[in-house]
Design a protein around this motif. Structure first.
Motif, short mmCIF file in Angstrom:
data_model
loop_
_atom_site.label_atom_id
_atom_site.label_comp_id
_atom_site.label_asym_id
_atom_site.label_seq_id
_atom_site.Cartn_x
_atom_site.Cartn_y
_atom_site.Cartn_z
N GLU A 184 0.87 -1.12 -0.04
CA GLU A 184 0.11 0.12 -0.03
C GLU A 184 0.89 1.18 0.01
N GLY A 185 0.51 2.36 -0.86
CA GLY A 185 1.23 3.48 -0.67
C GLY A 185 2.53 3.74 -1.60
N GLY A 344 10.07 7.24 -2.54
CA GLY A 344 10.10 5.78 -3.44
C GLY A 344 10.62 4.81 -3.00
N VAL A 345 12.10 4.89 -2.68
CA VAL A 345 12.90 3.91 -2.23
C VAL A 345 12.29 3.38 -0.83
N THR A 346 12.14 4.58 -0.22
CA THR A 346 11.75 4.09 1.28
C THR A 346 10.57 3.40 1.36
N VAL A 347 9.43 3.51 0.65
CA VAL A 347 8.50 2.66 0.58
C VAL A 347 8.59 1.34 -0.19
N SER A 348 9.45 1.48 -1.10
CA SER A 348 10.17 0.04 -1.63
C SER A 348 10.69 -0.69 -0.59
N TYR A 349 11.29 0.01 0.18
CA TYR A 349 11.97 -0.94 1.44
C TYR A 349 10.92 -1.43 2.30
N PHE A 350 9.68 -0.67 2.66
CA PHE A 350 8.54 -1.02 3.27
C PHE A 350 8.12 -2.32 2.62
N GLU A 351 8.00 -2.26 1.43
CA GLU A 351 7.53 -3.55 0.46
C GLU A 351 8.34 -4.65 0.86
N TRP A 352 9.35 -4.46 0.51
CA TRP A 352 10.47 -5.53 0.83
C TRP A 352 10.53 -6.40 2.18
N TRP A 361 0.86 -4.20 5.95
CA TRP A 361 0.73 -2.86 6.86
C TRP A 361 -0.33 -1.93 5.91
N SER A 362 -1.15 -1.46 6.47
CA SER A 362 -2.10 -0.58 6.10
C SER A 362 -1.72 0.67 5.40
N GLU A 363 -2.26 1.48 4.55
CA GLU A 363 -1.66 2.55 3.96
C GLU A 363 -1.29 3.62 5.06
N ASP A 364 -2.35 3.86 6.05
CA ASP A 364 -1.89 4.77 7.15
C ASP A 364 -0.57 4.44 7.64
N GLU A 365 -0.29 3.11 7.97
CA GLU A 365 0.88 2.83 8.87
C GLU A 365 2.10 2.87 7.79
N VAL A 366 1.93 2.65 6.36
CA VAL A 366 2.99 2.80 5.67
C VAL A 366 3.45 4.41 5.55
N ASN A 367 2.31 5.43 5.33
CA ASN A 367 2.55 6.76 5.33
C ASN A 367 3.12 7.36 6.53
N ASP A 368 2.66 6.93 7.78
CA ASP A 368 3.15 7.49 9.00
C ASP A 368 4.73 7.10 9.13
#
Ligand code: NAI
Ligand code: AKG
Length: 414
Positions: A184-185, A344-352, A361-368
């Motif tokens: 998400e995100g 971009g790469v930060t959320v790519s890291y979260f994706e990995w 995780w939820s989109e809110d969790e990712v964005n926070d």
């Protein structure tokens, strides 16, 4: 003297300066001045008309002292070896700035997907993965989207890699569709990160985003979501562009309409007659200018004519070294690419991370989590720029490179 437009050598100059300021020696510069690995591949692809076309592609891995390398894959007719090298070096710095456990990598294929069918793009994407498969993988080097690549292309690449390895490997690539382990995100993450940097930069300059006049070059993944977010925050987006031209309305463009009409390559201006050029767009009277397309857009030729008081680089490498100097001397706050586009790469890291743990995780969790990292990163770079009395790009390189340099030292490489 002619301005240096070579992204690789101009990046080397800033790396050298940053390492010197940090107190590292010549050996460290020798290590970090170019990628550890650079693979060139040639891929024969069957086109729809039955002929075979041989495409050239690259994958650069700059430094893997911190962890596996990470970075997008670009499909563009102007991809070249030096650009891919520089892009991989910027990824090392970006990952260091936001504190991700990665080094920098980047890939590219010389092609124009705008003139290719979906079938041809799929065969090329799969061919690229087969060609680079020996040097990539979830613990080696993890690709992602960049210019003219998207979640569908990531899905084909992931499927090809999983077939080669004979096991499902969602952690091989990020920027995937949600149903295949995407986060998400992620789709909006680059623009989300740029928005956070703009908010922080506006605070430093003491103005509110409400009513601020914004110009954005590029209306693809980064530029279009950015226009949406800033429009939603009450800013006035008065100019946008794509590869074919630019639109300008001093009273604010109809962003919802443009978002609805843009195609998957970020093209929208071809629908209009009353357009201006990309060159004119960059010099429009505005408060915040965001180059979000390609490199070398703000040079010594036009830096003196930029009217914005804040320039935020969503694109990689849009401002030359000479132009960086001119903007800084003119008191314009420049938020450099390695910081501004690190969402971009930060959320790519979260994706990995989510792929590795198999829990999402939820989109809110990712964005926070993204906001926490980006606000810290912005303030760290800004503080370094103030206390060390260096421009924002040099400050960002100092913050980002320290990570890879220290890791290389601990490993005993230098
Ligand atoms: N997608 C991502 O997650 C990230 C992208 N970036 C950078 O952001 C920039 C834009 O990337 P995306 O939005 O992902 O690409 P995209 O492919 O979604 O959109 C590219 C945009 O640039 C425009 N463009 C292409 N050639 C142009 C030219 N010669 N002159 C003016 N405009 C041109 C296109 O028309 C399109 O509007 C690139 O520099 C990319 O490296 C940086 C970090 C992450
Ligand atoms: O999402 C990623 O891993 C990389 C994004 C990228 O290529 C970039 O930041 O330039």
């Amino acid at each position: 003297m002619m301005e240096n437009l070579n992204l690789f050598t101009s990046t080397q100059d800033v790396i050298k300066e940053a390492l010197t300021k940090l107190g590292f020696n010549e050996e460290m510069y020798e290590l970090l001045k170019e990628p550890l690995r650079m693979l060139t591949v040639r891929m024969p692809i069957r086109m729809d008309d039955g002929t075979v076309k041989v495409f050239t592609g690259y994958r650069a891995q700059h430094n893997d002292a911190v962890g596996p390398t990470k970075g997008g894959v670009r499909f563009h007719p102007e991809v070249d070896e030096d650009e891919v090298r520089a892009l991989s070096m910027w990824m090392t710095i970006k990952c260091g700035i936001v504190g991700l456990p990665y080094g920098g990598g980047k890939g590219g294929i010389i092609c124009d997907p705008r003139t290719m069918s979906m079938g041809e793009i799929e065969r090329l994407s799969r061919g690229y993965v087969r060609a680079i498969s020996q040097i990539v993988g979830p613990t080696k080097d993890i690709p992602a989207p960049d210019v003219y690549t998207n979640s569908q292309i990531m899905a084909w690449m992931m499927d090809e890699y999983s077939r080669l390895r004979e096991n499902d490997s969602p952690g091989f690539i990020t920027g995937k569709p949600i149903v295949l382990g995407g986060s998400e995100g992620r789709e909006k993450a680059t623009a989300q990160g740029v928005t956070i940097c703009i908010e922080e930069a506006a605070k430093k300059k003491g103005f509110s985003l409400k009513g601020a006049r914004i110009v954005i070059q590029g209306f693809g993944n980064a530029g279009s979501f950015l226009a949406k977010f800033l429009h939603e925050e009450g800013a006035k987006v008065i100019g946008i562009s794509d590869a074919y031209g630019a639109l300008h309305d001093p009273d604010g463009l109809d962003i919802d309409y443009l978002l609805d009409r843009r195609d998957s390559f970020g093209t929208v201006t071809t629908l209009f007659e009353n357009t201006i050029t990309n060159k004119e767009l960059l010099e429009l009277d505005c408060d915040i200018l965001v180059p979000a397309a390609i490199s070398n857009q703000i040079t010594s030729e036009n830096a003196g004519n930029i009217k914005a008081s804040i320039v935020v680089e969503a694109a990689n490498g849009p401002t030359t070294t000479e132009a960086t100097k001119i903007l800084t001397e003119r008191g314009i706050l420049l938020v450099p690419d390695v910081l501004a586009s690190s969402g971009g790469v930060t959320v790519s890291y979260f994706e990995w991370v989510q792929n590795n743990q198999g829990y999402y995780w939820s989109e809110d969790e990712v964005n926070d989590k993204l906001r926490d990292k980006l606000v810290d990163a912005f303030n760290n770079v800004y503080h370094t720029s103030e206390t060390r009395k260096v421009d924002m790009r040099l400050a960002a390189y100092m913050v980002g490179l320290r990570y890879a340099a220290e890791a290389s030292k601990f490993r005993g490489w230098v």
